[in-house]
Design a protein around this motif. Structure first.
Motif, PDB file in Angstrom:
ATOM      1  N   ARG B 426       0.791  -1.359   0.020  1.00 48.24           N
ATOM      2  CA  ARG B 426      -0.073  -0.019   0.042  1.00 48.24           C
ATOM      3  C   ARG B 426       0.902   1.133   0.033  1.00 48.24           C
ATOM      4  O   ARG B 426       0.614   2.228  -0.775  1.00 48.24           O
ATOM      5  N   GLN B 429       2.222   1.701  -3.554  1.00 47.04           N
ATOM      6  CA  GLN B 429       1.277   2.371  -4.232  1.00 47.04           C
ATOM      7  C   GLN B 429       1.073   3.652  -3.939  1.00 47.04           C
ATOM      8  O   GLN B 429       0.768   4.659  -4.895  1.00 47.04           O
ATOM      9  N   LEU B 430       0.735   3.954  -2.644  1.00 46.04           N
ATOM     10  CA  LEU B 430       0.560   5.427  -2.298  1.00 46.04           C
ATOM     11  C   LEU B 430       1.586   6.226  -2.809  1.00 46.04           C
ATOM     12  O   LEU B 430       1.512   7.361  -3.424  1.00 46.04           O
ATOM     13  N   GLU B 432       3.511   5.885  -5.250  1.00 48.36           N
ATOM     14  CA  GLU B 432       3.458   5.919  -6.588  1.00 48.36           C
ATOM     15  C   GLU B 432       2.405   6.844  -6.944  1.00 48.36           C
ATOM     16  O   GLU B 432       2.699   7.690  -7.815  1.00 48.36           O
ATOM     17  N   THR B 433       1.267   6.545  -6.393  1.00 53.60           N
ATOM     18  CA  THR B 433       0.194   7.582  -6.731  1.00 53.60           C
ATOM     19  C   THR B 433       0.428   8.902  -6.441  1.00 53.60           C
ATOM     20  O   THR B 433       0.124  10.030  -7.261  1.00 53.60           O
ATOM     21  N   GLN B 434       1.162   8.961  -5.242  1.00 55.96           N
ATOM     22  CA  GLN B 434       1.631  10.544  -4.955  1.00 55.96           C
ATOM     23  C   GLN B 434       2.540  11.023  -5.882  1.00 55.96           C
ATOM     24  O   GLN B 434       2.270  12.193  -6.442  1.00 55.96           O
ATOM     25  N   GLN B 436       2.630  10.167  -8.811  1.00 59.00           N
ATOM     26  CA  GLN B 436       1.890  10.524 -10.113  1.00 59.00           C
ATOM     27  C   GLN B 436       0.992  11.845  -9.921  1.00 59.00           C
ATOM     28  O   GLN B 436       1.035  12.470 -10.908  1.00 59.00           O
ATOM     29  N   LEU B 437       0.576  11.871  -8.838  1.00 55.36           N
ATOM     30  CA  LEU B 437      -0.179  12.929  -8.516  1.00 55.36           C
ATOM     31  C   LEU B 437       0.353  14.463  -8.817  1.00 55.36           C
ATOM     32  O   LEU B 437       0.222  15.289  -9.460  1.00 55.36           O
ATOM     33  N   ARG B 635       1.148   7.835 -18.876  1.00 58.36           N
ATOM     34  CA  ARG B 635       0.003   8.423 -18.110  1.00 58.36           C
ATOM     35  C   ARG B 635      -1.186   8.337 -18.716  1.00 58.36           C
ATOM     36  O   ARG B 635      -2.312   7.801 -18.099  1.00 58.36           O
ATOM     37  N   ALA B 640       2.331   3.699 -15.917  1.00 56.88           N
ATOM     38  CA  ALA B 640       3.254   4.460 -15.287  1.00 56.88           C
ATOM     39  C   ALA B 640       4.834   3.987 -15.601  1.00 56.88           C
ATOM     40  O   ALA B 640       4.924   2.931 -16.343  1.00 56.88           O
TER      41      ALA B 640
END
Lengths: 133, 673
Positions: B426, B429-430, B432-434, B436-437, B635, B640
């Motif tokens: 997690r 993922q977080l 990565e998400t962050q 990416q964000l 993206r 990613a």
């Protein structure tokens, strides 16, 4: 098309330098070139004079390039209108061509490219209504 | 309190010692009590046995005594009937009588044998012929015989009477007291009279008329026949460790006058006296006395009985004693046997106890050790204690508990590991998400700005470009000016390209997705760049999973991405190297992964977050838009790009493309219309 009937071109761009530069580039080819810094001025000028080719910037304050294209298309249907823009997007291009622009030229461009395009527009007869695709 | 302290110290002892000590105490107490009771019973048994024996022996001694007395009486009675005696009395001519009487006396071992007339006057004394004529009618024996009775008994005889019979008798009777520690006080220090067995019989004619009296006696003083006979008959003369096993004594009053008890010099202990205790009991109260007594040199089990004269007065004692030593030794032997048996029992019990205690405490020790191990974390430890007793059951329960504990901990550990892994996933993922964000936010704002800037910059660029070319057209015969103008025109064109690239990036032109094979795209990219790379001494290795499913994507854009990554990798290996391109399905099967791993110079840590920023470049050529554009493309597809790198160890770019096309498609489809 004789020398007596000098081809008349109107350049419409809110940037004076762009207008001036384009005018210089076309004057070499013995065209009569007028410039206008906005849609209103262009409409005024075109009301008094018949222009063979309009070179219109797509993005201008006041009347936008697209609106001007529509108006000119309805007032002077025989004139060829070449759209130029510093922000060429697929959407704009498509819309311009669909509205009836002769061609679409992204800024910056070489004088030769412009001259060729104008010559093509002037010599190419009435093919202007067909979108380039 | 010392007792409380001892109790506490006892309670603090190990279980085994407590058990052993407790049992030992019980055994010891039991042993001591048994020993005491046993000793007592045994002692009483032996003592009563000995006492019964000594009573019996005394009875035997009395038989010997009476036998002797009866012998004298019979002798008197028979002799009184003899003709020469009756004849002598009848005729009054006692010639030759004395000699014959003396013969009888000596033959039967008597000390006196005397004949009186019918009035009690002495006619003949067999022992001393010359003394006669004295009146003996006052003597109780003679007096009764004069009345016709045959009488026998014991009598105290005065020295005067003894003297009439002879000096030697007086001498024999005389005793000077030997000092005896336990004896009763007596005023005198010697004794002159003697004790005699005596019998008297009347001598009668045919008609029964009294002619006289015949009487005889035996002086006990210093006469050892009787006591030795008692010893012989009763005790068979046995000896025990130098002492006679049995002894007999005649007492005159409390004085030993005839005995076979020996003193420490080995002489007969005559002249000594009896203890006060016996004196009082037997002489004073006339009782039969049985008990332990210290007789001259040793302890004896003794019996005393009074000797009475014919008037029933107590005049002396008959004593029998058995040496106590054999009984003591017997008792000691029995005791020793008893104690030995008891000791053996205690030893056996101790061994048994030790064994039992070990059986109890050893498993406990093992359990304590096991508990320590388990407390230390070794939950796989098991007790190896069998048996169906409580300890075995406890061990079984213990093992069960440990197994449960072990399982529970396994579950916990497993669960913890799962949790850890999930948290890691997690977090990843977080992150990565962050990332990416952040990246997409950056990109969004940058896109807006780029559009504005491009529009504004393109106008001056247009003017410059046109005018530069106009000037070029004008100075065809001016080479140096032409050169400068050409430079201006070219650089302006480059500016235009940068702006164009920026716009491309910001604009994100809609994708034209078709089903395509990623490996094909990789192949094409490599084919295009291979030669170029080979020139720079770079090898491109492909490691492709040919079974990858087809996915929907914009082939041109993806190829652009792969080209960018390949070119970047090549540029990171100025001295040559290897680029390995791998394609595979992600582990969870939801994405395709294309890995570009080079052996180049690597990327400094601080640069990694900026890699995908537009215009970020470490090269002195290029626009700095390659990776940003690539990232934008991937993206847009919903995927990613990850980078892992260390300086000097190359870099690895991983492109992840979901099997399902991204959600951004709908947005773009609008643009396309």
């Amino acid at each position: 098309m004789t020398d007596l009937a000098k081809k008349v071109i109107l350049v419409v761009d809110d940037e004076p330098t762009v207008c001036k530069s384009i005018r210089e580039a076309l004057l070499r080819e013995d065209y009569e070139v007028d410039t206008a810094l906005g849609g209103e001025e262009a409409l005024r000028l075109s009301a008094n004079k018949k222009y063979d080719v309009f070179i219109v910037d797509l993005m201008m304050p006041g009347i936008s390039g697209l609106d001007l294209l529509k108006m000119l298309k309805s007032e002077c249907p025989s004139s060829r209108i070449i759209m130029i823009t510093g922000y060429p997007t697929m959407k704009n291009t498509l819309r311009a061509m669909q509205t009836g622009a002769y061609d679409f030229l992204p800024k910056p461009f070489l004088p030769s490219t412009l001259r060729n395009l104008v010559a093509k527009a002037l010599g190419g007869g009435d093919t202007g209504s067909t979108p380039a695709g | 309190m010392p007792i409380r302290g001892m109790v506490r110290r006892f309670l603090d002892l190990s279980l085994r010692r407590k058990l052993i000590l407790s049992f030992l105490a019980v055994i010891t107490m039991g042993g001591v009590i048994t020993l005491m009771i046993g000793t007592r019973i045994e002692h009483q048994t032996i003592v009563s046995l000995a006492e019964a024996k000594v009573r019996h022996d005394l009875a035997s001694a009395w038989m010997v005594y009476h036998e002797r007395l009866n012998g004298i009486r019979d002798l008197m009675q028979l002799s009184a009937d003899r003709e020469f005696i009756t004849e002598a009395l009848r005729t009054g001519r006692p010639d030759g009588l004395a000699v014959r009487l003396n013969g009888i006396r000596e033959k039967y071992g008597l000390d006196t044998l005397t004949l009186t007339d019918a009035r009690g006057r002495v006619i003949v004394r067999s022992r001393r012929f010359e003394v006669s004529g004295d009146d003996q009618s006052g003597d109780p024996f003679v007096a009764r015989a004069l009345k016709g009775q045959v009488t026998a008994g014991t009598q105290i005889v005065s020295p005067d009477e003894l003297l009439k019979e002879g000096d030697d008798l007086v001498e024999r009777a005389y005793f000077k007291f030997v000092p005896t520690p336990l004896a009763a006080e007596r005023p005198e220090d010697h004794q002159e009279d003697g004790m005699m067995l005596k019998a008297a019989a009347p001598v009668t004619d045919e008609g029964g008329a009294l002619l006289g009296v015949l009487y005889g006696g035996l002086l006990f003083n210093r006469n050892y026949d009787l006591v030795d006979r008692v010893k012989e008959i009763v005790f068979k003369g046995e000896k025990y460790k130098g002492h006679d096993i049995g002894t007999a004594t005649l007492f005159q009053n409390d004085l030993r006058i005839s005995t076979n008890v020996l003193d420490d010099q080995g002489n007969r202990a005559v002249g000594t006296r009896v203890s006060r205790e016996v004196n009082e009991a037997v002489l004073g109260r006339g009782m039969f006395y049985v008990g332990r007594a210290f007789v001259v040199t040793a302890w004896y089990i003794t019996a005393y009985e009074p000797i009475r004269d014919i008037d029933n007065r107590i005049i002396g004692m008959l004593y029998v004693g058995m040496l106590e030593r054999p009984y003591i030794d017997l008792r000691n032997r029995v005791m020793a046997t008893f104690a030995g048996l008891a000791g053996l029992c205690v030893l056996f019990l101790l061994a048994l106890l030790s064994f039992v205690a070990r059986r109890i405490t050893r498993p406990l020790a093992i359990m304590i050790e096991a508990a320590d191990k388990i407390a230390g974390g070794d939950l796989s430890h098991r007790l190896e204690i069998g048996g169906k007793d409580e300890i075995g059951q406890l061990a079984h329960a213990f093992n069960g508990m440990t197994a449960d504990l072990h399982d529970a901990r396994e579950d916990l550990t497993q669960w913890g590991r799962t949790l850890e892994r999930r948290v890691e996933e997690r977090t990843q993922q977080l992150r990565e998400t962050q990332d990416q964000l952040i990246r997409s936010e950056k990109l969004a704002s940058l896109g807006k700005m780029a559009a504005g800037v491009a529009h504004e910059i393109n106008n001056p660029l247009t003017a410059i470009l046109i005018n530069a070319h106009l000037l070029l057209e004008r100075c065809e015969d001016h080479p140096s000016s032409r050169e400068s103008l050409t430079l201006i025109a070219e650089e302006t064109t480059r500016c235009a390209q940068i702006v164009s690239g920026l716009l491309d990036f910001a604009r994100q032109t809609p994708a034209r997705e078709v089903l395509a094979d990623l490996n094909d795209i990789i192949d094409r990219t490599v084919q295009l760049l291979e030669k170029q790379a080979a020139v720079r001494n770079i090898q491109i290795e492909k490691n492709l999973d040919r079974s990858l499913p087809l996915v929907e994507l914009d082939k041109n854009k993806i190829q652009q991405v792969f080209s960018n990554l390949t070119i970047n990798a090549c540029e990171a290996m100025p001295e040559g190297g290897t680029l390995r391109i791998t394609s595979r399905l992600s582990r969870d099967g939801t994405r395709l992964e294309i890995v570009f791993a080079d052996t180049g110079v690597g990327i400094p840590k601080e640069n990694i977050p900026k890699l995908f920023d537009p215009f970020f470049t470490t090269k002195n050529f290029g626009t700095g838009l390659g990776l940003a554009v690539s990232y934008g493309i991937i993206r847009q597809r919903g995927g990613a790009i990850d980078v892992r790198s260390e300086v000097g160890r190359g870099a690895t770019f991983t492109v992840r493309i979901p099997l399902e096309s991204g959600a951004e498609k709908s947005e773009q489809s609008e643009d396309m219309s």
